[in-house]
Write an enzyme that holds these catalytic residues in place. Structure first.
Site, PDB file in Angstrom:
ATOM      1  N   TYR A   1       0.866  -1.181   0.000  1.00 61.28           N
ATOM      2  CA  TYR A   1       0.000   0.000   0.000  1.00 61.28           C
ATOM      3  C   TYR A   1       0.905   1.234   0.000  1.00 61.28           C
ATOM      4  CZ  TYR A   1      -4.579   2.028  -0.031  1.00 61.28           C
ATOM      5  OH  TYR A   1      -5.716   2.682  -0.439  1.00 61.28           O
ATOM      6  N   LEU A   2       1.738   1.263  -1.026  1.00 66.08           N
ATOM      7  CA  LEU A   2       2.874   2.190  -1.064  1.00 66.08           C
ATOM      8  C   LEU A   2       2.435   3.651  -1.099  1.00 66.08           C
ATOM      9  CD1 LEU A   2       5.139   0.287  -3.634  1.00 66.08           C
ATOM     10  CD2 LEU A   2       5.173   0.147  -1.128  1.00 66.08           C
TER      11      LEU A   2
ATOM     12  N   HIS B   1       7.515   5.339   1.213  1.00 70.06           N
ATOM     13  CA  HIS B   1       8.138   4.129   0.677  1.00 70.06           C
ATOM     14  C   HIS B   1       8.971   4.457  -0.575  1.00 70.06           C
ATOM     15  CE1 HIS B   1       4.389   2.129   2.503  1.00 70.06           C
ATOM     16  NE2 HIS B   1       5.379   1.575   3.160  1.00 70.06           N
TER      17      HIS B   1
ATOM     18  N   GLN C   1      13.027   6.325   9.098  1.00 69.36           N
ATOM     19  CA  GLN C   1      13.093   6.847  10.471  1.00 69.36           C
ATOM     20  C   GLN C   1      11.698   6.889  11.119  1.00 69.36           C
ATOM     21  OE1 GLN C   1      15.521   7.440  12.472  1.00 69.36           O
ATOM     22  NE2 GLN C   1      14.272   8.406  14.076  1.00 69.36           N
ATOM     23  N   LYS C   2      10.653   6.870  10.289  1.00 74.06           N
ATOM     24  CA  LYS C   2       9.273   6.839  10.794  1.00 74.06           C
ATOM     25  C   LYS C   2       9.107   5.732  11.838  1.00 74.06           C
ATOM     26  CE  LYS C   2       4.609   6.738  10.593  1.00 74.06           C
ATOM     27  NZ  LYS C   2       4.247   5.380  10.518  1.00 74.06           N
TER      28      LYS C   2
ATOM     29  N   SER D   1       1.680   7.222   6.100  1.00 77.66           N
ATOM     30  CA  SER D   1       1.540   5.855   6.597  1.00 77.66           C
ATOM     31  C   SER D   1       0.412   5.178   5.837  1.00 77.66           C
ATOM     32  CB  SER D   1       1.198   5.886   8.091  1.00 77.66           C
ATOM     33  OG  SER D   1       0.719   4.615   8.503  1.00 77.66           O
ATOM     34  N   SER D   2       0.588   3.883   5.563  1.00 77.11           N
ATOM     35  CA  SER D   2      -0.492   3.136   4.905  1.00 77.11           C
ATOM     36  C   SER D   2      -1.748   3.179   5.765  1.00 77.11           C
ATOM     37  CB  SER D   2      -0.061   1.688   4.684  1.00 77.11           C
ATOM     38  OG  SER D   2       1.195   1.635   4.049  1.00 77.11           O
TER      39      SER D   2
HETATM   40  P1  AMP Z   1       5.767  -0.405   6.147  1.00 80.70           P
HETATM   41  O1  AMP Z   1       5.248  -0.749   4.798  1.00 80.70           O
HETATM   42  O2  AMP Z   1       4.877   0.502   6.931  1.00 80.70           O
HETATM   43  O3  AMP Z   1       6.226  -1.610   6.912  1.00 80.70           O
HETATM   44  O4  AMP Z   1       7.077   0.464   5.903  1.00 80.70           O
HETATM   45  C1  AMP Z   1       8.121  -0.010   5.101  1.00 80.70           C
HETATM   46  C2  AMP Z   1       9.307   0.902   5.239  1.00 80.70           C
HETATM   47  O5  AMP Z   1       8.938   2.229   4.877  1.00 80.70           O
HETATM   48  C3  AMP Z   1       9.825   0.982   6.697  1.00 80.70           C
HETATM   49  O6  AMP Z   1      11.244   1.036   6.680  1.00 80.70           O
HETATM   50  C4  AMP Z   1       9.234   2.283   7.176  1.00 80.70           C
HETATM   51  O7  AMP Z   1       9.982   2.885   8.220  1.00 80.70           O
HETATM   52  C5  AMP Z   1       9.277   3.118   5.918  1.00 80.70           C
HETATM   53  N1  AMP Z   1       8.310   4.215   5.996  1.00 80.70           N
HETATM   54  C6  AMP Z   1       6.991   4.121   6.297  1.00 80.70           C
HETATM   55  N2  AMP Z   1       6.429   5.349   6.321  1.00 80.70           N
HETATM   56  C7  AMP Z   1       7.419   6.232   6.038  1.00 80.70           C
HETATM   57  C8  AMP Z   1       7.476   7.657   5.923  1.00 80.70           C
HETATM   58  N3  AMP Z   1       6.409   8.428   6.117  1.00 80.70           N
HETATM   59  N4  AMP Z   1       8.667   8.230   5.612  1.00 80.70           N
HETATM   60  C9  AMP Z   1       9.775   7.448   5.420  1.00 80.70           C
HETATM   61  N5  AMP Z   1       9.779   6.111   5.505  1.00 80.70           N
HETATM   62  C10 AMP Z   1       8.623   5.509   5.817  1.00 80.70           C
END
Ligand code: AMP
Length: 283
Positions: free
Chosen positions: A32-33, A37, A148-149, A185-186
């Site tokens: 759910y990019l 991402h 860093q989120k 955020s997704s």
């Molecule tokens: P997720 O799909 O939420 O597991 O995130 C996958 C990667 O994307 C992880 O390394 C997260 O920290 C990064 N990520 C998620 N949201 C953000 C954001 N708003 N800014 C930067 N990186 C993000």
């Protein structure tokens, strides 16, 4: 962009790239990019010849009452977005491919996983560390890029790489935000329009803490109390935790001192949606 769903094919493809002398960067995601991402993919592209993005909603990092089943999924959309950001290979395994019925092995990282997120999500990092280690063995990267989120996750992954001697460089990239400050955020798609407006309070409370620190406040309980007041002024918001801690050990400070590398992090429920955010500061 090549799409791969079998582990053996992914490993063979990674081996071939390595044999040609190419460097590999992996960007693990749950799909759910969004632009956060895609920023990771772009950083990966700047640091390696071949960028592998992975798309897998990892069941082992969700607790029994969490949102695994309703977590947003849209593979077709993700394929287009991943390709547009420069992904070379998208690894999209099934649940059975990653966790066959006879699966038994989990990675537990001690201490740093029992605070902050770990207190509220006791099995989360066990699942996250396990899937990341598996993805490292499957994609064979030289570099892995995280956001860093998820500050605690980045610290946990660095510990995993150090302790288990993965020969992989970890890059952590800044949090991408919407124009009003909400961290991308997704899970933001769960928010109603009123909740979406109120969700800006997470970043506002982090900025408030920064302003108070800039003006000389050093008491963490005072800072946390001011942040809590601001957050709970929104009717949909309730605080899981606010932490002011060492950015390396995650040990909480009671008073800030000059030179402290400080992670201010929080988890807040907006309605039934749990959101996290953080900032890093050097006092
Ligand atoms: P997720 O799909 O939420 O597991 O995130 C996958 C990667 O994307 C992880 O390394 C997260 O920290 C990064 N990520 C998620 N949201 C953000 C954001 N708003 N800014 C930067 N990186 C993000």
């Amino acid at each position: 962009m090549k799409i791969i769903s079998a582990i053996t094919e992914m490993q063979r493809t990674a081996d071939e790239a390595r044999l040609l002398g190419k460097s590999i960067a992996v960007v693990p995601t749950m799909g759910y990019l969004h632009d956060g991402h895609l920023a990771l993919v772009r950083i990966a592209k700047q640091n390696a010849d071949v960028v592998i993005a992975t798309l897998f909603v990892n069941p082992t990092q969700f607790g029994p009452t969490e949102d695994f089943n309703k977590y947003p999924r849209d593979v077709e959309r993700d394929i287009k977005l991943a390709e547009s950001a420069g992904t070379d290979i998208l690894f999209v395994p099934s649940r059975e491919e990653m966790y066959p019925t006879d699966y038994l092995t989990y990675i537990v990282i001690e201490k740093i996983t029992s605070v902050l997120e770990g207190k509220f999500r006791p099995t989360h990092f066990r699942g996250a560390a396990t899937v990341v280690a598996k993805l490292f063995n499957i994609t064979k990267p030289h570099i892995a890029v995280f956001g860093q989120k998820d500050a605690q996750q980045a610290i946990v992954i660095r510990q995993l790489v150090k302790d288990l001697n993965f020969d992989i460089k970890i890059i952590v990239t800044p949090t991408m935000r919407e124009q009003d400050g909400l961290a991308m955020s997704s899970r933001n798609m769960y928010l109603s329009s009123t909740e979406r407006k109120e969700s800006t309070v997470l970043y506002q409370s982090l900025q408030l803490a920064k302003r108070l620190i800039d003006n000389g406040e050093r008491s963490c309980s005072k800072l946390i109390s001011e942040m809590t007041k601001l957050i709970t002024s929104k009717s949909s918001a309730s605080v899981d935790y606010i932490s002011i801690a060492s950015a390396s050990t995650l040990q909480e400070f009671s008073n800030l001192e000059t030179g402290d590398n400080t992670l201010i992090s929080l988890a807040v429920r907006i309605g039934s949606t749990r959101l996290i955010d953080n900032i890093l500061l050097t006092i």
